[in-house]
Design a protein around this motif. Structure first.
Motif, PDB file in Angstrom:
ATOM      1  N   GLU A 100     -14.482 -24.410 -41.722  1.00 20.94           N
ATOM      2  CA  GLU A 100     -14.119 -23.363 -42.654  1.00 20.94           C
ATOM      3  C   GLU A 100     -12.850 -23.495 -43.469  1.00 20.94           C
ATOM      4  OE1 GLU A 100     -16.061 -20.612 -43.331  1.00 20.94           O
ATOM      5  OE2 GLU A 100     -17.621 -21.685 -42.168  1.00 20.94           O
ATOM      6  N   ARG A 101     -11.742 -24.029 -42.653  1.00 16.87           N
ATOM      7  CA  ARG A 101     -10.483 -24.505 -43.355  1.00 16.87           C
ATOM      8  C   ARG A 101     -11.017 -25.497 -44.689  1.00 16.87           C
ATOM      9  NH1 ARG A 101      -7.186 -28.355 -44.442  1.00 16.87           N
ATOM     10  NH2 ARG A 101      -8.438 -29.889 -43.211  1.00 16.87           N
ATOM     11  N   LEU A 102     -11.721 -26.452 -44.254  1.00 15.64           N
ATOM     12  CA  LEU A 102     -12.137 -27.484 -45.353  1.00 15.64           C
ATOM     13  C   LEU A 102     -12.911 -26.603 -46.434  1.00 15.64           C
ATOM     14  CD1 LEU A 102     -13.474 -30.469 -43.381  1.00 15.64           C
ATOM     15  CD2 LEU A 102     -11.383 -30.368 -45.029  1.00 15.64           C
ATOM     16  N   LYS A 103     -13.678 -25.572 -46.260  1.00 17.61           N
ATOM     17  CA  LYS A 103     -14.365 -25.015 -47.300  1.00 17.61           C
ATOM     18  C   LYS A 103     -13.442 -24.173 -48.283  1.00 17.61           C
ATOM     19  CE  LYS A 103     -18.955 -24.323 -45.554  1.00 17.61           C
ATOM     20  NZ  LYS A 103     -19.923 -23.132 -44.983  1.00 17.61           N
ATOM     21  N   ALA A 104     -12.338 -23.428 -47.348  1.00 16.75           N
ATOM     22  CA  ALA A 104     -11.291 -22.510 -47.893  1.00 16.75           C
ATOM     23  C   ALA A 104     -10.482 -23.326 -49.105  1.00 16.75           C
ATOM     24  CB  ALA A 104     -10.622 -21.946 -46.810  1.00 16.75           C
ATOM     25  N   GLU A 105     -10.156 -24.734 -48.472  1.00 19.95           N
ATOM     26  CA  GLU A 105      -9.372 -25.844 -49.126  1.00 19.95           C
ATOM     27  C   GLU A 105     -10.170 -25.968 -50.390  1.00 19.95           C
ATOM     28  OE1 GLU A 105      -7.719 -30.227 -49.022  1.00 19.95           O
ATOM     29  OE2 GLU A 105      -8.585 -29.475 -47.328  1.00 19.95           O
ATOM     30  N   TYR A 106     -11.569 -26.242 -50.564  1.00 16.90           N
ATOM     31  CA  TYR A 106     -12.253 -26.466 -51.808  1.00 16.90           C
ATOM     32  C   TYR A 106     -12.334 -25.363 -52.746  1.00 16.90           C
ATOM     33  CZ  TYR A 106     -16.165 -27.946 -54.583  1.00 16.90           C
ATOM     34  OH  TYR A 106     -16.838 -28.379 -55.719  1.00 16.90           O
ATOM     35  N   MET A 160     -10.849 -34.802 -57.510  1.00 17.70           N
ATOM     36  CA  MET A 160     -10.140 -34.152 -56.392  1.00 17.70           C
ATOM     37  C   MET A 160     -11.386 -33.401 -55.439  1.00 17.70           C
ATOM     38  SD  MET A 160      -6.950 -31.531 -56.120  1.00 17.70           S
ATOM     39  CE  MET A 160      -7.546 -30.598 -57.440  1.00 17.70           C
ATOM     40  N   LEU A 161     -12.185 -32.570 -56.298  1.00 21.26           N
ATOM     41  CA  LEU A 161     -13.130 -31.539 -55.572  1.00 21.26           C
ATOM     42  C   LEU A 161     -14.320 -32.615 -54.918  1.00 21.26           C
ATOM     43  CD1 LEU A 161     -13.716 -28.763 -58.052  1.00 21.26           C
ATOM     44  CD2 LEU A 161     -12.393 -28.826 -56.095  1.00 21.26           C
ATOM     45  N   ALA A 162     -14.484 -33.690 -55.172  1.00 23.21           N
ATOM     46  CA  ALA A 162     -15.530 -34.754 -54.708  1.00 23.21           C
ATOM     47  C   ALA A 162     -14.951 -35.164 -53.396  1.00 23.21           C
ATOM     48  CB  ALA A 162     -15.773 -35.740 -55.630  1.00 23.21           C
ATOM     49  N   GLU A 163     -13.689 -35.489 -53.567  1.00 24.63           N
ATOM     50  CA  GLU A 163     -12.978 -35.902 -52.111  1.00 24.63           C
ATOM     51  C   GLU A 163     -13.036 -34.977 -50.929  1.00 24.63           C
ATOM     52  OE1 GLU A 163      -9.097 -37.140 -53.318  1.00 24.63           O
ATOM     53  OE2 GLU A 163      -9.789 -38.962 -54.427  1.00 24.63           O
ATOM     54  N   ILE A 164     -12.679 -33.551 -51.349  1.00 18.26           N
ATOM     55  CA  ILE A 164     -12.793 -32.553 -50.371  1.00 18.26           C
ATOM     56  C   ILE A 164     -14.185 -32.513 -50.108  1.00 18.26           C
ATOM     57  CG2 ILE A 164     -12.525 -30.068 -50.078  1.00 18.26           C
ATOM     58  CD1 ILE A 164     -10.144 -30.186 -52.301  1.00 18.26           C
ATOM     59  N   GLN A 165     -15.105 -32.483 -50.953  1.00 22.69           N
ATOM     60  CA  GLN A 165     -16.684 -32.471 -50.431  1.00 22.69           C
ATOM     61  C   GLN A 165     -17.007 -33.402 -49.641  1.00 22.69           C
ATOM     62  OE1 GLN A 165     -18.305 -29.562 -51.288  1.00 22.69           O
ATOM     63  NE2 GLN A 165     -20.110 -30.666 -49.836  1.00 22.69           N
TER      64      GLN A 165
END
Length: 86
Positions: free
Chosen positions: A19-25, A67-72
């Motif tokens: 959930e933290r990672l999704k929120a970061e995205y 950047m978004l691809a890295e988070i994904q």
């Protein structure tokens, strides 16, 4: 009495991290949208030659996508490591 009996259920750490990672995205995506609007306003003023404006816009978009691809990728790796679904 367990937490479940008291009406609260604590999420497992793996789910919390997901959930933290999704929120970061979501935060980064929103911030990119806001910065894109500012860039578009700046470029619309005509202060930059057209070829430079095009290059600036393309560079911004590529950086944002990267950047978004890295988070994904981090989200997907986390899900794979812990048997979760994004």
């Amino acid at each position: 009495m367990t937490d479940q009996h008291m009406g609260t259920v604590e999420e497992p750490p793996e789910k919390i991290e997901l959930e933290r990672l999704k929120a970061e995205y979501r935060r980064e995506n929103k911030a990119l949208d806001q910065r894109r609007e500012l860039l578009e306003e700046e470029l619309a003023k005509g202060w930059y030659p057209e070829d430079l404006a095009t290059e600036m816009s393309a560079s911004f978009e590529e950086g944002g996508r990267q950047m978004l691809a890295e988070i994904q990728a981090r989200i997907e790796a986390h899900c794979a490591a812990h048997g979760l679904r994004a």
